[in-house]
Design a protein around this motif. Sequence first.
Motif, PDB file in Angstrom:
ATOM      1  N   LEU A  17      41.688  39.578  31.918  1.00  0.00           N
ATOM      2  CA  LEU A  17      42.923  39.782  31.485  1.00  0.00           C
ATOM      3  C   LEU A  17      43.242  40.643  30.437  1.00  0.00           C
ATOM      4  O   LEU A  17      44.063  41.344  30.075  1.00  0.00           O
ATOM      5  CB  LEU A  17      43.385  38.446  30.880  1.00  0.00           C
ATOM      6  N   ALA A  20      43.765  44.027  32.254  1.00  0.00           N
ATOM      7  CA  ALA A  20      45.181  44.193  32.582  1.00  0.00           C
ATOM      8  C   ALA A  20      46.133  44.162  31.698  1.00  0.00           C
ATOM      9  O   ALA A  20      47.317  45.013  31.883  1.00  0.00           O
ATOM     10  CB  ALA A  20      45.200  42.573  33.480  1.00  0.00           C
ATOM     11  N   HIS A  59      42.736  31.952  39.612  1.00  0.00           N
ATOM     12  CA  HIS A  59      42.089  33.189  39.412  1.00  0.00           C
ATOM     13  C   HIS A  59      41.174  33.443  40.507  1.00  0.00           C
ATOM     14  O   HIS A  59      40.797  32.708  41.422  1.00  0.00           O
ATOM     15  CB  HIS A  59      41.352  33.313  38.189  1.00  0.00           C
ATOM     16  N   GLY A  64      42.054  38.928  39.448  1.00  0.00           N
ATOM     17  CA  GLY A  64      43.406  38.668  38.519  1.00  0.00           C
ATOM     18  C   GLY A  64      43.284  36.994  38.216  1.00  0.00           C
ATOM     19  O   GLY A  64      42.421  36.267  38.955  1.00  0.00           O
ATOM     20  N   GLY A 123      47.941  38.539  35.624  1.00  0.00           N
ATOM     21  CA  GLY A 123      47.299  39.728  35.260  1.00  0.00           C
ATOM     22  C   GLY A 123      46.575  40.111  36.289  1.00  0.00           C
ATOM     23  O   GLY A 123      45.667  39.228  36.997  1.00  0.00           O
ATOM     24  N   VAL A 124      46.472  41.400  36.792  1.00  0.00           N
ATOM     25  CA  VAL A 124      45.374  41.781  37.768  1.00  0.00           C
ATOM     26  C   VAL A 124      44.887  43.064  37.332  1.00  0.00           C
ATOM     27  O   VAL A 124      45.408  43.790  36.723  1.00  0.00           O
ATOM     28  CB  VAL A 124      46.332  42.150  39.177  1.00  0.00           C
ATOM     29  N   ALA A 125      43.503  43.092  37.663  1.00  0.00           N
ATOM     30  CA  ALA A 125      42.801  44.420  37.197  1.00  0.00           C
ATOM     31  C   ALA A 125      43.404  45.449  37.639  1.00  0.00           C
ATOM     32  O   ALA A 125      43.901  45.708  38.798  1.00  0.00           O
ATOM     33  CB  ALA A 125      41.200  44.211  37.754  1.00  0.00           C
ATOM     34  N   GLN A 129      45.401  46.523  41.785  1.00  0.00           N
ATOM     35  CA  GLN A 129      46.868  46.163  41.699  1.00  0.00           C
ATOM     36  C   GLN A 129      47.262  47.039  42.745  1.00  0.00           C
ATOM     37  O   GLN A 129      46.495  47.986  43.354  1.00  0.00           O
ATOM     38  CB  GLN A 129      47.437  46.911  40.399  1.00  0.00           C
ATOM     39  N   HIS A 133      47.420  40.920  45.653  1.00  0.00           N
ATOM     40  CA  HIS A 133      46.991  39.810  44.942  1.00  0.00           C
ATOM     41  C   HIS A 133      47.718  38.898  44.109  1.00  0.00           C
ATOM     42  O   HIS A 133      47.761  37.783  43.898  1.00  0.00           O
ATOM     43  CB  HIS A 133      45.721  40.414  43.754  1.00  0.00           C
ATOM     44  N   ALA A 134      48.872  39.578  43.633  1.00  0.00           N
ATOM     45  CA  ALA A 134      49.695  38.955  42.645  1.00  0.00           C
ATOM     46  C   ALA A 134      50.399  37.740  43.690  1.00  0.00           C
ATOM     47  O   ALA A 134      50.771  36.631  43.212  1.00  0.00           O
ATOM     48  CB  ALA A 134      51.030  39.713  42.087  1.00  0.00           C
TER      49      ALA A 134
END
Length: 194
Positions: A17, A20, A59, A64, A123-125, A129, A133-134
Motif C-alpha cells: 500500500l 501504491a 488482498h 494489491g 491500492g494496486v502496486a 496497475q 486487479h482493481a
Amino acid sequence: MQPHCTRAEFDAVVELLARAFVDDPFWRWLCRPEDFQVRLRRGMAAQLRHLALPGRVDHIPGVGAALWSPPGQWRLGLWQQLRFLPDFAAITGLTRLPGRLGGIQHIQQLHPKRPHWYLQVLGVAPDQQGRGHARRLLAPVLALCDRDRHGAFLETCEPDNLPLYRRFGFEVIREDRVTADGPPIWLMWRPPPL
C-alpha cells in the motif's frame, strides 16, 4: 484472494500500500514531508491495524489490497480514536496535528447516513496497475452490496481514479476540499440495487 490479513501478511500489505500511495495527494497532505516514506508506511500500518482489520481486507499477495468497513462500522469510537492518536501524531507531526484532525473530521461528516460499505483504501502496486486487479479486489464486497442491498462509499483525492470507480457503478456525489489548504476530494457513492 483473501478477505483477511494474517499477522504474517501484515507487513507485506503495508509495504504494498505504501508503494501504491507514494504520490497520492491525500497522503502527501496528511504526512509530514520529512521522512515521508517512513510516515506513509506508519500511516498504512495504522489504517490497517485500527480501521481495516476490524472490517475486511481483500488482498492479492504482491499485487494489491482493498480495505473495507462494513455497514455501521466505519466510524471510530472514543477508545479507538485514542489508540490511533499516537500513530496519527507521528504521521502528521505535532504542529500539523490539529489541522489534519480537522480535515479528517470534516470529511467524516460528509459520509452518507444510509448503511453502506466504506472503501477506505484500494491500492494496486504500480507495476501491477492496468491488469484488472482493481476488479478482482472490489468484486467480492460489491457482490455483498448487491446481495444485501447496501450502498458503497469512497473518497478519492486523485482525479485519475474517477473513471476507474465509475466503471464499478460509483458516481461523484460531492466535490470538496479536505481543508482550505488541502487537496480536492471527490466523494463517490454506489447505490444499492433497486
